[in-house]
Design a protein around this motif. Structure first.
Motif, PDB file in Angstrom:
ATOM      1  N   TYR A 112      -2.415   6.874   7.490  1.00  9.76           N
ATOM      2  CA  TYR A 112      -2.089   5.552   6.986  1.00  9.76           C
ATOM      3  C   TYR A 112      -3.313   4.913   6.338  1.00  9.76           C
ATOM      4  N   CYS A 113      -3.112   4.241   5.219  1.00 13.50           N
ATOM      5  CA  CYS A 113      -4.183   3.386   4.733  1.00 13.50           C
ATOM      6  C   CYS A 113      -3.856   1.950   5.124  1.00 13.50           C
ATOM      7  N   TRP A 173      -8.654   4.080   6.626  1.00 14.43           N
ATOM      8  CA  TRP A 173      -7.694   5.158   6.870  1.00 14.43           C
ATOM      9  C   TRP A 173      -7.589   5.359   8.381  1.00 14.43           C
ATOM     10  N   CYS A 180      -4.392   6.131  -1.904  1.00 16.03           N
ATOM     11  CA  CYS A 180      -3.635   4.954  -1.502  1.00 16.03           C
ATOM     12  C   CYS A 180      -3.801   3.907  -2.602  1.00 16.03           C
ATOM     13  N   GLY A 182       0.193   0.825   4.870  1.00 13.69           N
ATOM     14  CA  GLY A 182       1.130   1.627   4.117  1.00 13.69           C
ATOM     15  C   GLY A 182       2.123   2.314   5.044  1.00 13.69           C
ATOM     16  N   LEU A 211       0.848  -1.184   0.000  1.00 20.46           N
ATOM     17  CA  LEU A 211       0.000   0.000   0.000  1.00 20.46           C
ATOM     18  C   LEU A 211       0.886   1.238   0.000  1.00 20.46           C
ATOM     19  N   GLU A 221       0.638   5.393   0.074  1.00 13.71           N
ATOM     20  CA  GLU A 221      -0.174   6.597   0.213  1.00 13.71           C
ATOM     21  C   GLU A 221       0.507   7.792  -0.470  1.00 13.71           C
ATOM     22  N   THR A 224      -7.382   1.781  -5.927  1.00 14.35           N
ATOM     23  CA  THR A 224      -7.088   2.988  -5.156  1.00 14.35           C
ATOM     24  C   THR A 224      -8.237   3.322  -4.199  1.00 14.35           C
TER      25      THR A 224
END
Length: 124
Positions: A95-96, A36, A22, A115, A4, A6, A78
């Motif tokens: 963060y995703c 998220w 992301c 990510g 992942l 971002e 995405t």
């Protein structure tokens, strides 16, 4: 293995907008619940928003409801986070995360892949 990445963070102004993206690779994106989260300096990582596999169900943290919008484009692998009416307290690393096994969740321990994060800084 799911990767992942971002993007879209940066410096925003109070009452302004930013959109985070992301991109996922290494798996089948439309089978993942996506979320998220964010972490401000000195604070624990907290939930921001989550979206189901085909985008019908969306969860938001109460304090972000109405200002943030999560969406996804499965054709582009995405997930997005549109952030409006930014506040200085939105400053954090965002963060995703992908959950490959469960339903939509606000619990960060339910997410399997993360990510590296993107910094969002909101000035007053």
């Amino acid at each position: 293995q799911v990767q992942l990445v971002e993007s879209g963070g940066g410096l925003g102004q109070a009452w302004g907008s930013l959109r985070l993206s992301c991109v996922a690779s290494g798996g089948t994106f439309n089978t993942y619940v996506m979320g998220w989260f964010r972490q401000a300096p000195g604070k624990e990582r907290e939930f921001v928003a989550a979206i189901s596999r085909i985008g019908i169900t969306k969860y938001y943290a109460d304090s972000r409801k109405g200002r943030f919008t999560i969406s996804r484009d499965n054709a582009k692998n995405t997930v997005y986070l549109a952030m409006n009416s930014l506040k200085p307290e939105d400053t954090a690393v965002y963060y995703c995360a992908a959950d490959i096994r469960r339903g939509v969740s606000k619990n960060l321990t339910d997410y399997d892949y993360w990510g590296q994060g993107t910094q969002v800084t909101v000035s007053s």
